[in-house]
Enzyme design. Structure first.
Site, PDB file in Angstrom:
ATOM      1  N   SER A   2       0.852  -1.191   0.000  1.00 50.71           N
ATOM      2  CA  SER A   2       0.000   0.000   0.000  1.00 50.71           C
ATOM      3  C   SER A   2       0.886   1.239   0.000  1.00 50.71           C
ATOM      4  O   SER A   2       1.647   1.462   0.952  1.00 50.71           O
ATOM      5  CB  SER A   2      -0.892   0.014   1.255  1.00 50.71           C
ATOM      6  OG  SER A   2      -1.329   1.334   1.513  1.00 50.71           O
TER       7      SER A   2
ATOM      8  N   LEU B 177     -16.690   9.672   1.758  1.00 56.54           N
ATOM      9  CA  LEU B 177     -16.702   9.408   0.318  1.00 56.54           C
ATOM     10  C   LEU B 177     -16.452   7.932   0.007  1.00 56.54           C
ATOM     11  O   LEU B 177     -16.311   7.543  -1.138  1.00 56.54           O
ATOM     12  CB  LEU B 177     -15.662  10.278  -0.395  1.00 56.54           C
ATOM     13  CG  LEU B 177     -15.901  11.775  -0.249  1.00 56.54           C
ATOM     14  CD1 LEU B 177     -14.850  12.556  -1.011  1.00 56.54           C
ATOM     15  CD2 LEU B 177     -17.278  12.134  -0.763  1.00 56.54           C
TER      16      LEU B 177
ATOM     17  N   SER C 200     -13.897   5.551   0.875  1.00 52.54           N
ATOM     18  CA  SER C 200     -12.624   5.015   0.387  1.00 52.54           C
ATOM     19  C   SER C 200     -12.582   3.503   0.562  1.00 52.54           C
ATOM     20  O   SER C 200     -11.995   2.794  -0.255  1.00 52.54           O
ATOM     21  CB  SER C 200     -11.448   5.665   1.124  1.00 52.54           C
ATOM     22  OG  SER C 200     -11.471   5.354   2.499  1.00 52.54           O
TER      23      SER C 200
ATOM     24  N   ASP D  69     -22.704   2.070  -0.801  1.00 52.12           N
ATOM     25  CA  ASP D  69     -21.349   2.522  -1.128  1.00 52.12           C
ATOM     26  C   ASP D  69     -20.693   1.618  -2.169  1.00 52.12           C
ATOM     27  O   ASP D  69     -20.130   2.084  -3.157  1.00 52.12           O
ATOM     28  CB  ASP D  69     -20.472   2.544   0.132  1.00 52.12           C
ATOM     29  CG  ASP D  69     -21.007   3.500   1.177  1.00 52.12           C
ATOM     30  OD1 ASP D  69     -21.958   4.249   0.871  1.00 52.12           O
ATOM     31  OD2 ASP D  69     -20.475   3.487   2.297  1.00 52.12           O
TER      32      ASP D  69
HETATM   33  P1  ADP Z   1     -14.531   5.743   4.378  1.00 48.51           P
HETATM   34  O1  ADP Z   1     -15.716   6.522   4.814  1.00 48.51           O
HETATM   35  O2  ADP Z   1     -13.556   6.598   3.621  1.00 48.51           O
HETATM   36  O3  ADP Z   1     -14.900   4.497   3.665  1.00 48.51           O
HETATM   37  P2  ADP Z   1     -13.643   3.868   6.317  1.00 48.51           P
HETATM   38  O4  ADP Z   1     -13.210   4.029   7.724  1.00 48.51           O
HETATM   39  O5  ADP Z   1     -14.839   3.032   6.047  1.00 48.51           O
HETATM   40  O6  ADP Z   1     -13.780   5.318   5.711  1.00 48.51           O
HETATM   41  O7  ADP Z   1     -12.459   3.211   5.481  1.00 48.51           O
HETATM   42  C1  ADP Z   1     -11.174   3.739   5.574  1.00 48.51           C
HETATM   43  C2  ADP Z   1     -10.175   2.584   5.621  1.00 48.51           C
HETATM   44  O8  ADP Z   1     -10.068   1.990   4.310  1.00 48.51           O
HETATM   45  C3  ADP Z   1      -8.786   3.037   5.969  1.00 48.51           C
HETATM   46  O9  ADP Z   1      -8.583   3.077   7.373  1.00 48.51           O
HETATM   47  C4  ADP Z   1      -7.918   1.965   5.306  1.00 48.51           C
HETATM   48  O10 ADP Z   1      -7.867   0.792   6.095  1.00 48.51           O
HETATM   49  C5  ADP Z   1      -8.706   1.658   4.036  1.00 48.51           C
HETATM   50  N1  ADP Z   1      -8.250   2.529   2.930  1.00 48.51           N
HETATM   51  C6  ADP Z   1      -8.977   3.452   2.280  1.00 48.51           C
HETATM   52  N2  ADP Z   1      -8.244   4.081   1.344  1.00 48.51           N
HETATM   53  C7  ADP Z   1      -7.021   3.532   1.406  1.00 48.51           C
HETATM   54  C8  ADP Z   1      -5.790   3.769   0.712  1.00 48.51           C
HETATM   55  N3  ADP Z   1      -5.684   4.700  -0.238  1.00 48.51           N
HETATM   56  N4  ADP Z   1      -4.725   3.005   1.046  1.00 48.51           N
HETATM   57  C9  ADP Z   1      -4.805   2.060   2.003  1.00 48.51           C
HETATM   58  N5  ADP Z   1      -5.928   1.805   2.702  1.00 48.51           N
HETATM   59  C10 ADP Z   1      -7.021   2.534   2.417  1.00 48.51           C
HETATM   60 MG    MG Z   2     -16.175   3.020   4.519  1.00 53.10          MG
END
Ligand code: ADP
Ligand code: MG
Length: 376
Positions: free
Chosen positions: A65, A121, A123, A168
């Site tokens: 990552s 959003l 992620s 999502d």
């Molecule tokens: P969101 O609302 O953005 O989905 P979440 O807490 O559900 O927030 O998810 C975020 C988690 O997803 C991070 O803590 C990580 O574990 C993973 N994640 C998201 N984007 C990345 C990234 N670019 N690189 C590595 N892990 C990521």
């Molecule tokens: Mg999430």
């Protein structure tokens, strides 16, 4: 992003793989509607997770990552779950694919993204969808796209401890440039609607506050909705009309009445927004967004001072539409802003918010884009 990913891929594994990406998402309107059997109206955005992936001929997955700057190796059996939370999303996708009869063997991957983490959003859905789509494509499993979204959802449930709905992952997988998707959370049917607001921008203003509330406000709202649905005699509030609500006014509490009034109104608003979009009438879309905001604030009572401030400021600046996006009690507003007002609105939102609450909100302009895909 692509060249940065490839550089790391070469460094860790040598050679090259295939590129896949999937997006974060917004929800234009339709909030607290999913558990009422009603509609949500999301779209994928131009912020994504991208991965370079290649089969490695072993039974081990090796992933780097870039954003976390961390490398993980894991096997594909249930007991091989990695401890790193970011890697559990990928492990979960592998396991959920296997549970559905799909094939997954060892692979090497490097990934990065520009979906802000934890800003509302999604992620995590972007991450799940990227790998779910890639694995399905590489091993030719033939799992349909909706089921790929379910793989992401089950990953959150079973490997990440998040009991989320399907929106999502659905938006991330199914997203289409220039279109939003109305998902019926009762039947799981969906329909694309054009969303190409020429002369307007869509921008998220992230308050960066998250209020921890005592009690369980989410469950309280759900319970209110269920009580009113039962009083009316429908399975979900989505099936009820304002007249039916009125007819049980004496049988339900004042608070439950307000909650139901919001939900019934919200179902109508989603449908009205869809109709307006088919005519390219973005002014009506914006007006409905404000109605949702104040419904969430005054009737459903899931807003907070900071978000109400942002909605009022948006109105004062002439912003076409603004509302809380997400469950509430903090997070973002989503704003539909005319191009010529954009700069002054952002400036005022930053300065005004900073003055009142001691920090600037984060600004994320978004464009509605394609969901999961193989990159060429
Ligand atoms: P969101 O609302 O953005 O989905 P979440 O807490 O559900 O927030 O998810 C975020 C988690 O997803 C991070 O803590 C990580 O574990 C993973 N994640 C998201 N984007 C990345 C990234 N670019 N690189 C590595 N892990 C990521
Ligand atoms: Mg999430």
């Amino acid at each position: 992003m692509k060249s940065q990913i490839h550089e790391q891929f070469e460094k860790h594994f040598g050679g090259e793989g295939s590129f896949y990406a999937s997006s974060g998402r917004i929800n234009l309107i339709g909030e607290h509607t999913d558990y009422n059997g009603s509609f949500v109206f999301p779209g994928a955005i131009d912020k994504c997770i991208m991965a370079e992936i290649r089969k490695n001929g072993t039974d081990k997955v090796r992933v780097f990552s870039i954003d976390i700057n961390d490398y993980v190796e894991f096997g594909l059996n249930e007991e091989d779950a990695p401890s790193q939370s970011w890697a559990r999303y990928i492990f979960g996708v592998c396991r959920e694919t296997i549970k559905r009869g799909g094939k997954v063997e060892g692979f090497d991957a490097v990934f990065a993204g520009n979906v802000p983490l934890g800003a509302g959003l999604s992620s995590s859905a972007a991450l799940e969808s990227t790998f779910a789509f890639a694995i399905n494509d590489m091993w030719e499993n033939g799992i349909d796209k909706f089921e790929l979204a379910r793989i992401g959802q089950s990953t959150e449930h079973n490997y990440c401890g998040v009991k989320c709905g399907i929106m999502d992952q659905f938006a991330s997988v199914m997203g289409k440039k220039g279109h939003l998707m109305r998902l019926d959370c009762r039947s799981m049917e969906f329909e694309y609607f054009p969303f190409d607001p020429k002369g307007y921008k869509l921008v998220l203003v992230d308050s960066r506050v998250k209020h921890q509330l005592s009690g369980s406000p989410y469950n309280d709202r759900r319970n209110s909705c269920e009580r009113v649905a039962a009083a009316i005699g429908v399975e979900f509030l989505r099936e009820a009309t304002m007249e039916q609500l009125e007819s049980v006014k004496d049988k339900v509490s004042e608070e439950d009445y307000m909650r139901a009034e919001y939900v019934i109104g919200e179902t109508s608003r989603v449908l009205e927004v869809c109709e307006a979009l088919q005519k390219g009438d973005y002014e009506t879309v914006g007006a409905k967004m404000y109605e949702t905001h104040w419904g969430m604030s005054k009737l459903y009572e899931v807003s907070c001072e900071e978000l109400d401030y942002l909605a009022e400021l948006a109105k004062e600046c002439g912003v076409t539409g603004c509302r809380i996006m997400g469950g509430g009690f903090g997070g973002c507003t989503i704003n539909l802003v005319k191009d010529e007002l954009y700069d002054s609105f952002i400036e005022k939102a930053k300065a005004g918010f900073n003055e009142k609450y001691g920090h600037e909100p984060q600004i994320y302009p978004v464009v509605i884009s394609d969901g999961a895909h193989k990159c060429c």
